[in-house]
Design a protein around this motif. Structure first.
Motif, short mmCIF file in Angstrom:
data_model
loop_
_atom_site.label_atom_id
_atom_site.label_comp_id
_atom_site.label_asym_id
_atom_site.label_seq_id
_atom_site.Cartn_x
_atom_site.Cartn_y
_atom_site.Cartn_z
N VAL A 191 -13.73 -7.11 1.01
CA VAL A 191 -13.32 -8.35 1.21
C VAL A 191 -11.99 -8.70 0.36
CG1 VAL A 191 -14.49 -9.75 -0.75
CG2 VAL A 191 -14.28 -10.81 1.57
N ALA A 192 -11.93 -7.90 -0.81
CA ALA A 192 -10.91 -8.09 -1.66
C ALA A 192 -9.51 -7.35 -1.40
CB ALA A 192 -11.12 -7.67 -3.00
N GLN A 193 -8.42 -7.99 -1.48
CA GLN A 193 -7.01 -7.37 -1.23
C GLN A 193 -6.59 -7.03 -2.78
OE1 GLN A 193 -4.66 -9.64 1.53
NE2 GLN A 193 -2.64 -8.64 1.19
N GLY A 194 -6.95 -5.71 -2.86
CA GLY A 194 -6.63 -5.22 -4.28
C GLY A 194 -5.40 -4.22 -4.25
N VAL A 195 -5.16 -3.67 -5.51
CA VAL A 195 -3.82 -2.95 -5.77
C VAL A 195 -4.08 -1.76 -5.28
CG1 VAL A 195 -4.22 -2.37 -8.19
CG2 VAL A 195 -2.04 -2.54 -7.33
N ASP A 196 -3.06 -0.83 -4.33
CA ASP A 196 -3.07 0.42 -3.93
C ASP A 196 -2.33 1.32 -4.89
OD1 ASP A 196 -2.99 2.16 -1.24
OD2 ASP A 196 -1.32 2.54 -2.39
N SER A 256 -0.86 4.16 -4.66
CA SER A 256 0.36 4.93 -4.33
C SER A 256 1.50 4.15 -4.01
CB SER A 256 0.11 5.50 -2.96
OG SER A 256 -0.78 6.46 -3.09
N THR A 257 1.12 2.77 -3.68
CA THR A 257 2.47 1.78 -3.61
C THR A 257 2.56 0.64 -4.19
OG1 THR A 257 1.04 0.24 -2.13
CG2 THR A 257 2.13 2.18 -1.03
N GLY A 258 1.51 0.43 -4.98
CA GLY A 258 1.62 -0.97 -5.94
C GLY A 258 1.24 -2.18 -5.20
N ASN A 259 1.12 -2.12 -3.97
CA ASN A 259 1.26 -3.07 -3.04
C ASN A 259 -0.49 -3.48 -2.98
OD1 ASN A 259 3.61 -3.12 -2.43
ND2 ASN A 259 3.41 -1.80 -0.41
N PHE A 260 -0.79 -4.98 -2.65
CA PHE A 260 -1.99 -5.34 -2.56
C PHE A 260 -2.62 -5.42 -1.19
CE2 PHE A 260 -3.13 -6.86 -6.99
CZ PHE A 260 -1.95 -6.33 -7.56
N HIS A 269 -5.37 0.41 -12.20
CA HIS A 269 -4.07 1.09 -11.88
C HIS A 269 -4.09 1.63 -10.46
CE1 HIS A 269 -7.36 4.19 -11.65
NE2 HIS A 269 -6.43 4.99 -11.09
N GLY A 270 -5.05 0.78 -9.51
CA GLY A 270 -5.19 0.96 -8.23
C GLY A 270 -6.06 2.03 -7.78
#
Ligand SMILES: Cc1cc2nc3c(=O)[nH]c(=O)nc-3n(C[C@H](O)[C@H](O)[C@H](O)COP(=O)(O)OP(=O)(O)OC[C@H]3O[C@@H](n4cnc5c(N)ncnc54)[C@H](O)[C@@H]3O)c2cc1C
Length: 199
Positions: A57-62, A64-68, A96-97
């Motif tokens: 359910v969470a949009q967390g940090v990736d 490789s990209t630092g995007n959420f 750290h993702g």
């Protein structure tokens, strides 16, 4: 098979994928912000700092990209849960993702992808395609870092691929060797870690 534009394709097998949609209904109308999923920061806090979200359910940090992004896989859910729990207990750190990855067994043929398997602008790649043996491997490099990989029919190096990507290890001379022979991934891992004094 008829496509949405009306054109027809003949096929012996059709595989469809719908993706994953996070169920954010439970926070609708609240002060918790959503996008593709419930938005969280690197401590897994939602826009209400006393409320945490983790997993599908969470949009967390990736990693490789630092995007959420929503990464609906079990390892990400476990990682999110650990980070959220530590932060709730006041012992947390910034996340750290999580590395996006998929491993799939299709009637005995194992395929996997890790990280930026599609590559990066200005990056280089190495590929081995051996249809007679049902084997394929593709490595993606950014400088002398391995940033992504995909493979079919080879399972013995799966953990090493993940390790090389997540450790952001400098491959040095091993990059040229992997460009020549992408199957030498285990040798590269042992070689790099030995040079660093890890092994
Ligand atoms: C068919 C399938 C195959 C999969 N295969 C893999 C795989 O091979 N490898 C892999 O890594 N991942 C796989 N996944 C994904 C993996 O299952 C999920 O990423 C993981 O379960 C997410 O954990 P979670 O705790 O975030 O969510 P969930 O496991 O979905 O748990 C959420 C829980 O919350 C409960 N809940 C929902 N709303 C409420 C509410 N309002 N109040 C109280 N409780 C609520 C739900 O009932 C559920 O028990 C697969 C998923 C599916 C569906």
């Amino acid at each position: 098979m008829t496509l949405s534009d009306g054109s027809k394709l003949s096929a012996a097998l059709v595989i469809t994928a719908t993706g994953v949609k996070a169920n954010t209904d439970l926070v609708e109308g609240s002060d918790i912000n959503t996008d593709q999923g419930i938005l969280v920061n690197r401590r897994m806090q939602t826009s209400n700092p006393d409320i945490y979200a983790a997993g599908d359910v969470a949009q967390g940090v990736d990693f490789s990209t630092g995007n959420f992004e929503v990464q609906a896989i079990q390892p990400t859910a476990t990682d999110h849960g650990r980070i959220a729990a530590l932060n709730m207990a006041g012992q947390g750190d910034e996340h750290h993702g999580t590395l996006n990855m998929n491993v799939l067994d299709t009637v005995g043929l194992v395929s996997c992808s890790f990280g930026l398997w599609m590559g990066v602008d200005g990056g280089e790649s190495a590929e081995l395609y051996n249809p007679d043996e049902f084997q394929y491997i593709n490595l993606q490099f950014d400088g002398d870092h391995l940033v992504g990989a995909s493979s079919v029919g080879k399972t013995q190096h799966v953990g090493v691929l993940r390790g090389l990507i997540e450790s952001k290890i400098h491959l040095g001379e091993w990059k040229a060797r992997l460009m020549q022979d992408p199957t030498a991934i285990m040798e590269a891992y042992v070689g790099c870690t030995q040079e660093l004094g890890y092994a």
